[in-house]
Design an enzyme around this catalytic site. Structure first.
Site, short mmCIF file in Angstrom:
data_model
loop_
_atom_site.label_atom_id
_atom_site.label_comp_id
_atom_site.label_asym_id
_atom_site.label_seq_id
_atom_site.Cartn_x
_atom_site.Cartn_y
_atom_site.Cartn_z
N ARG A 77 11.80 5.44 -1.13
CA ARG A 77 10.95 4.95 -2.22
C ARG A 77 9.88 6.01 -2.51
O ARG A 77 9.33 6.60 -1.58
CB ARG A 77 10.27 3.64 -1.80
CG ARG A 77 10.94 2.41 -2.36
CD ARG A 77 10.46 1.15 -1.73
NE ARG A 77 9.02 0.90 -1.82
CZ ARG A 77 8.44 -0.24 -1.46
NH1 ARG A 77 9.17 -1.23 -1.01
NH2 ARG A 77 7.14 -0.39 -1.56
N LYS A 87 7.10 -7.98 5.26
CA LYS A 87 7.11 -9.13 4.35
C LYS A 87 8.50 -9.33 3.74
O LYS A 87 9.03 -10.44 3.74
CB LYS A 87 6.07 -8.94 3.22
CG LYS A 87 4.64 -8.82 3.72
CD LYS A 87 3.64 -8.68 2.58
CE LYS A 87 3.79 -7.41 1.76
NZ LYS A 87 3.54 -6.15 2.48
N ARG A 135 -1.97 3.58 -0.07
CA ARG A 135 -1.65 2.13 -0.07
C ARG A 135 -2.40 1.42 1.05
O ARG A 135 -2.86 0.29 0.87
CB ARG A 135 -0.14 1.94 0.10
CG ARG A 135 0.64 2.28 -1.16
CD ARG A 135 2.10 2.51 -0.89
NE ARG A 135 2.81 1.32 -0.45
CZ ARG A 135 4.00 1.36 0.16
NH1 ARG A 135 4.58 2.51 0.39
NH2 ARG A 135 4.59 0.24 0.51
N ARG A 157 11.63 4.46 6.11
CA ARG A 157 12.39 3.44 5.38
C ARG A 157 13.29 4.08 4.32
O ARG A 157 12.88 4.97 3.59
CB ARG A 157 11.45 2.46 4.70
CG ARG A 157 12.19 1.50 3.78
CD ARG A 157 11.37 0.35 3.32
NE ARG A 157 10.14 0.74 2.67
CZ ARG A 157 9.20 -0.13 2.30
NH1 ARG A 157 9.37 -1.41 2.55
NH2 ARG A 157 8.11 0.27 1.71
N ARG A 169 -2.66 -10.24 -4.16
CA ARG A 169 -3.12 -9.04 -3.46
C ARG A 169 -4.61 -8.79 -3.69
O ARG A 169 -5.16 -7.84 -3.14
CB ARG A 169 -2.35 -7.84 -4.00
CG ARG A 169 -1.22 -7.39 -3.12
CD ARG A 169 -0.51 -6.27 -3.85
NE ARG A 169 0.05 -5.34 -2.95
CZ ARG A 169 1.34 -5.34 -2.61
NH1 ARG A 169 2.15 -6.26 -3.06
NH2 ARG A 169 1.80 -4.42 -1.81
#
Ligand code: AP5
Length: 207
Positions: A152, A13, A163, A122, A88
């Site tokens: 992160r 996204k 998640r 990431r 969401r």
């Protein structure tokens, strides 16, 4: 043009929003980025949001909805925006519908099994926020802006799985929600970034 980018954690996204923003001159609003900026500055919102984000949970609806409602009132949203990470939940989607009109909802469609590797690899620059994958940055340690690449907190494997569970239960139903409203564009996201973007651009140009 007012757009929503829907998709599981790591579906791309943020990456695609940056490309759309440049070509279509839209304002990119990422609720995740807003929370992370508040966490960095240790604001009251950041302190509250951190409890949920680091556990892989959603921040409570009332906090997010107010934040987005205020953000959409700003001048840079007048010519159109891309919402990345909002709504969401169905409740957030209902509230958004009361605030503004949405022209299209782009769903980045990808198997969750492919996303764990993307997310655990990431790395994000702690200065400019640019995102990269560990395989691409292992030969250099610092970002071109001088910042360092860090992981992160919510990209640790155990949190990523939480998640995914939250996404399946609370966010995935929005695909049908917007399909029923007739403005869903489904995009296959298991391709190169440039190929995914090519499909998005084509779909948006035909609106
Ligand atoms: P948020 O920051 O929105 O996280 P997310 O939705 O889990 O999405 P990500 O940022 O992890 O991934 P992305 O889809 O943007 O993918 P990206 O382009 O970075 O939210 C974080 C947290 O904040 C939430 O968990 C929640 O707690 C809270 N929150 C936020 N909004 C909320 C709301 N509305 N309500 C309640 N709580 C909220 O790409 C991922 C990686 O893959 C990158 O390394 C990238 O380089 C790579 N990549 C991208 N595309 C490709 C491709 N095509 N091929 C290969 N690699 C690719």
């Amino acid at each position: 043009m007012n757009l929503i980018l829907l998709g599981a954690p790591g579906s791309g996204k943020g990456t695609q929003a940056e490309l759309i923003k440049k070509d279509f001159k839209l304002t990119h609003i990422s609720t995740g980025d807003i929370f992370r900026a508040n966490i960095k500055k240790n604001t009251p919102l950041g302190i509250k949001a951190k409890e949920y984000i680091n556990e892989g949970m959603l921040v409570p609806d009332d906090l997010v909805i107010q934040l987005v409602a205020d953000r959409l009132k700003q001048k840079d949203c007048l010519n159109g925006f891309i919402l990345d990470g909002f709504p969401r939940t169905e409740f957030q989607a209902d509230k958004l519908g009361e605030i503004t009109k949405i022209n299209a909802v782009i769903n980045l469609d990808i198997d969750l099994k492919l996303l764990l590797e993307r997310l655990s690899g990431r790395r994000v620059c702690n200065k400019c926020g640019s995102t990269n994958h560990i395989n691409c940055i292992k030969t250099y340690l610092a970002c071109s802006c001088g910042g360092s690449f860090i992981q992160r907190e919510d990209d640790k494997e155990e949190t990523v799985n939480d998640r995914f569970r939250v996404y399946e239960k609370q966010t995935k139903p929005l695909i049908n929600y917007y399909k029923n409203k007739g403005n869903l564009i489904n995009i296959e996201a298991d391709k190169l970034v440039s190929e995914v973007y090519k499909d998005i651009k084509k779909a948006l140009e035909s609106l």
